[in-house]
Design an enzyme around this catalytic site. Sequence first.
Site, mmCIF file in Angstrom:
data_model
loop_
_atom_site.group_PDB
_atom_site.id
_atom_site.type_symbol
_atom_site.label_atom_id
_atom_site.label_comp_id
_atom_site.label_asym_id
_atom_site.label_seq_id
_atom_site.Cartn_x
_atom_site.Cartn_y
_atom_site.Cartn_z
ATOM 1 N N ARG A 171 33.364 46.399 50.181
ATOM 2 C CA ARG A 171 32.893 46.018 51.509
ATOM 3 C C ARG A 171 33.646 46.759 52.619
ATOM 4 N NH1 ARG A 171 33.931 41.287 53.330
ATOM 5 N NH2 ARG A 171 31.977 40.834 54.379
ATOM 6 N N ARG A 175 35.393 55.900 56.787
ATOM 7 C CA ARG A 175 34.627 56.823 57.630
ATOM 8 C C ARG A 175 35.448 58.073 57.917
ATOM 9 N NH1 ARG A 175 33.889 52.102 61.240
ATOM 10 N NH2 ARG A 175 32.133 50.885 60.422
ATOM 11 N N ARG A 248 40.136 30.377 47.712
ATOM 12 C CA ARG A 248 41.382 30.609 48.425
ATOM 13 C C ARG A 248 41.290 29.878 49.757
ATOM 14 N NH1 ARG A 248 45.958 32.026 46.356
ATOM 15 N NH2 ARG A 248 46.567 33.440 48.040
ATOM 16 N N ARG A 279 47.762 38.161 58.781
ATOM 17 C CA ARG A 279 47.422 38.717 60.084
ATOM 18 C C ARG A 279 47.795 37.754 61.197
ATOM 19 N NH1 ARG A 279 40.740 38.611 60.430
ATOM 20 N NH2 ARG A 279 40.447 36.375 60.138
ATOM 21 N N GLU A 299 48.003 33.645 59.972
ATOM 22 C CA GLU A 299 47.215 33.161 58.838
ATOM 23 C C GLU A 299 47.978 33.384 57.535
ATOM 24 O OE1 GLU A 299 43.273 34.738 58.773
ATOM 25 O OE2 GLU A 299 42.830 34.156 60.841
ATOM 26 N N TYR A 346 30.226 34.176 49.762
ATOM 27 C CA TYR A 346 30.769 34.528 51.076
ATOM 28 C C TYR A 346 29.654 35.155 51.906
ATOM 29 C CZ TYR A 346 33.576 36.509 54.777
ATOM 30 O OH TYR A 346 34.089 36.812 56.013
ATOM 31 N N ASP A 348 28.482 36.557 55.873
ATOM 32 C CA ASP A 348 28.716 36.797 57.284
ATOM 33 C C ASP A 348 27.815 35.866 58.088
ATOM 34 O OD1 ASP A 348 30.639 38.816 57.003
ATOM 35 O OD2 ASP A 348 29.108 40.358 56.748
#
Length: 365
Positions: A171, A175, A248, A279, A299, A346, A348
């Site tokens: 995922r 680039r 998790r 993060r 987190e 999961y 979005d």
Amino acid sequence: MKYDFLIVGAGLFGAVFAHEATKRGKKCLVIDKRSHIGGNIYTHEVEGINVHVYGAHIFHTSDKVVWDYVNNFAEFNNYVNSPVAVYHGEVYNLPFNMNTFSKMWGVVTPQQAKAKIAEQVKQANITSPKNLEEQAISMVGEDIYKKLVKEYTEKQWGRDCKDLPAFIIKRLPVRFIYDNNYFSDKYQGIPIGGYTKMVEKLLNGVEVKLNCDFLANRSELEKVADKIVYTGPIDALFDYRLGELEFRTLKFKTETLDTDNYQGNAVVNYTSHEVAYTRIVEHKHFEFGSQPKTVITREYPQAWQQGSEPYYPVNDDRNNSLAAQYVAMARQAGYILGGRLADYKYYDMDKIVKNALLLADQILS
């Protein structure tokens, strides 16, 4: 029956479905065991800053139908997700792009970056990646894997990268252009004023009951509606009869600081084991805030156990097989399922909205 639909969960899926059902003349009751609506996209104002209480959520999609739909309930700003990663004091741009490669190796052109990666993949002798480690090295080389992927991923999932499936890392964008935009979707932004206001508009005219635990009051609640839309954990619906699904979870530590700018970016990842959290989110930057104070959240990933919030499904073969059995049991019992916990997938946010709209069209047409 007093209601046409009992909707278990006042998150994004439940709110969209409730809105669509109500619009079509159906009487809905939405319940949630928490004290607020919005599920994990709930935002709460602190010092004039909309804090993402359950972790950062950036809405992004290439689906114009979905984008137009959510814009009926919120005005979105033009926030672009451009996180950075810190490894032992070194700062790198994410997603992996020419800025990352230039900082890592001193390269200037895409050809130089590709050559460096190809050289490291050849040295690693990877032809057919069998796990996350091999997949990551085949994508970005060993240097980037070791500094920006390995330890961060092991913190996040609580497992060695060699024991994680390759698809997890697929995922992640790679680039060969100088572009720090994490998402390649056409539409992206944060609802001005926070997600909670957007969900409030979705639920306008819908009866909502908070601090109401469906599983603890099932015998009573199952009698109030013709049909039940369930968005909670699918294994909990059957009291974990076949075993627990693996998740998790996260522990959030949020604090208000007497400074106008703590880290200069909304999201900063910490990729080494020496830092326990993955993060830090500085919430004001999602809405370009200029408040004199700031709010940050660290987190900390943790293993899930009953009583903690399930965030990330561990979609290996064992868990997927178990989830499929629970889903079959729920459908046989007449439940309508939706959302990441009930589907054990999961998603979005745009997929959540799309799935809720599709379900509403299927059931209500």
